[in-house]
Design an enzyme around this catalytic site. Structure first.
Site, short mmCIF file in Angstrom:
data_model
loop_
_atom_site.label_atom_id
_atom_site.label_comp_id
_atom_site.label_asym_id
_atom_site.label_seq_id
_atom_site.Cartn_x
_atom_site.Cartn_y
_atom_site.Cartn_z
N HIS A 1 -7.16 0.79 -6.68
CA HIS A 1 -7.37 -0.13 -5.57
C HIS A 1 -7.97 -1.43 -6.16
CE1 HIS A 1 -7.61 -1.49 -1.58
NE2 HIS A 1 -8.50 -0.69 -1.05
N ARG B 1 0.89 -1.17 0.00
CA ARG B 1 0.00 0.00 0.00
C ARG B 1 0.92 1.21 0.00
NH1 ARG B 1 -5.39 1.22 3.43
NH2 ARG B 1 -6.09 -0.13 1.74
N ARG C 1 -13.22 -9.07 0.57
CA ARG C 1 -11.79 -8.77 0.39
C ARG C 1 -10.98 -10.03 0.68
NH1 ARG C 1 -10.00 -3.52 0.89
NH2 ARG C 1 -8.02 -4.47 0.30
N GLN D 1 -9.81 -4.14 -4.00
CA GLN D 1 -11.14 -3.70 -3.57
C GLN D 1 -12.16 -3.94 -4.68
OE1 GLN D 1 -12.05 -2.06 -0.47
NE2 GLN D 1 -14.04 -2.64 -1.29
N CYS E 1 -16.53 1.15 0.09
CA CYS E 1 -15.34 0.32 0.36
C CYS E 1 -14.93 0.39 1.84
CB CYS E 1 -14.19 0.77 -0.51
SG CYS E 1 -13.75 2.51 -0.27
N ASP F 1 -17.48 6.48 -1.95
CA ASP F 1 -16.27 6.40 -1.12
C ASP F 1 -16.07 7.78 -0.51
OD1 ASP F 1 -13.83 5.69 0.01
OD2 ASP F 1 -12.68 5.88 -1.85
N1 NVA Z 1 -10.17 6.51 -1.40
C1 NVA Z 1 -9.80 6.05 -0.08
C2 NVA Z 1 -9.96 4.59 0.02
C3 NVA Z 1 -9.64 3.97 1.34
C4 NVA Z 1 -9.80 2.49 1.36
C5 NVA Z 1 -8.37 6.47 0.23
O1 NVA Z 1 -7.50 6.36 -0.67
O2 NVA Z 1 -8.10 6.95 1.34
N1 CP Z 2 -11.30 -0.58 1.97
C1 CP Z 2 -10.03 -0.60 2.45
O1 CP Z 2 -9.06 -0.75 1.71
O2 CP Z 2 -9.96 -0.47 3.80
P1 CP Z 2 -8.62 -0.21 4.65
O3 CP Z 2 -8.09 1.14 4.23
O4 CP Z 2 -9.07 -0.26 6.06
O5 CP Z 2 -7.63 -1.28 4.31
#
Ligand code: NVA
Ligand code: CP
Length: 305
Positions: free
Chosen positions: A132, A105, A287, A135, A259, A219
């Protein structure tokens, strides 16, 4: 053939390959529910690097890796300091000597691509600023379970055209759903007008966009790393909260998806989030199953069913 491949972006996969992952995810979910062992990665080790916080991604990968008979090692970026203490290409080449796969990540998608270029084991994108894909796999599996079909279904994403939106639309296009994105001008997803990448219809009015939808998805308006834009975004997105009015514009049996993590009162009302139409925790569960299938198919030396 998926063994040895990276899982960085949806557009790198054909519909046959995506369907292969779904088929295994459904099988592994069934085995998990029936408590039948499926240690397809017995003895393997997967490293996970997190440059941003996570609940679902970290836990679902760790649990999935363990259920597949492998071990997970999770490192936070303040320990490894990728790109700071050591260049990305050296981290990638070092870690590849120890483990059988890496989940990352990262703040920047380019960093994940750079890592993958130098790694000699498969690399899986656990979220970047751009996409992502894990997801999206869990989400389309969830839609399939609730709607019993994918082709021809209308998926409407209302909110920021961000990383989650980008992968979701890409995957939905591959699988034959009709996609509509509704956002303020300037917040459309990357490549939304490029055929074969992320082409989608944009309807700026959220009520009009939601008309006859099978799925309403949203989201957060402010993603991780965009915190300084929060006040501006709260103002610009204020007409885009998914509430009962928007849900009423969709089909009566439409499902609501997110998500997570969610901000009630911002991108979704508390009422819709907690309603019977909301399938957000099914998404979170999926997931686990989707990622187990990805791992079992890309990691070399996995036991093949
Ligand atoms: N769009 C959000 C998704 C988190 C799972 C982010 O990047 O923070
Ligand atoms: N949806 C998702 O990726 O959640 P987290 O940021 O908690 O991993």
């Amino acid at each position: 053939m998926l063994q040895g491949r990276n899982f960085l972006s949806i557009e790198e996969f054909t519909s046959d390959e995506i369907n292969q992952i779904f088929a295994l995810a459904i099988k592994l979910k069934d085995l998990t529910k029936r408590e039948i062992k499926h240690r397809l990665l017995e003895g393997k080790t997967i490293a996970m690097i997190f440059q941003k916080p996570s609940n679902r991604t970290r836990l679902s990968f760790e649990v999935g890796i363990s259920q597949l008979g492998a071990s997970a090692i999770t490192v936070r970026n303040d320990e490894i300091q990728m790109g700071g203490r050591e260049p990305i290409q050296d981290v990638a080449r070092t870690i590849s000597r120890y483990v059988d796969g890496v989940v990352i990540r990262a703040n920047s998608h380019k960093d994940i691509e750079q890592f993958a270029k130098f790694a000699s084991v498969p690399v899986i994108n656990g979220l970047s600023d751009e996409s992502h894909p894990c997801q999206a796999m869990a989400d389309l599996l969830t839609i399939y379970e609730h709607k019993k079909a994918l082709r021809g279904k209308k998926l409407v994403y209302i909110g920021d055209g961000n990383n989650v939106c980008y992968s979701l639309v890409q995957l939905a296009n591959i699988l034959g759903l009709k996609t509509v994105v509704s956002c303020p001008k300037g917040y459309e997803p990357l490549n939304w007008n490029v055929e074969g990448i992320c082409k989608t219809e944009i309807v700026y009015d959220p009520i009009e966009a939601a008309h006859e939808a099978d799925v309403i998805y949203t989201d957060v308006w402010t993603s991780m790393g965009q915190e300084e834009e929060r006040e501006k975004r709260l103002r610009e997105f204020s007409n885009y909260t998914i509430d009962n009015k928007i849900m009423k514009s969709a089909k009566t049996d439409a499902i609501f998806m997110h998500c997570l993590p969610a901000h009630r009162g911002e991108e979704v009302s508390g009422e819709v989030f907690e309603s019977g139409q909301s399938v957000v925790f099914d998404q979170a569960e999926n997931r686990l199953h989707a990622q187990k299938a990805i791992l079992a198919l890309v990691i070399e030396g996995a036991i093949v069913f």
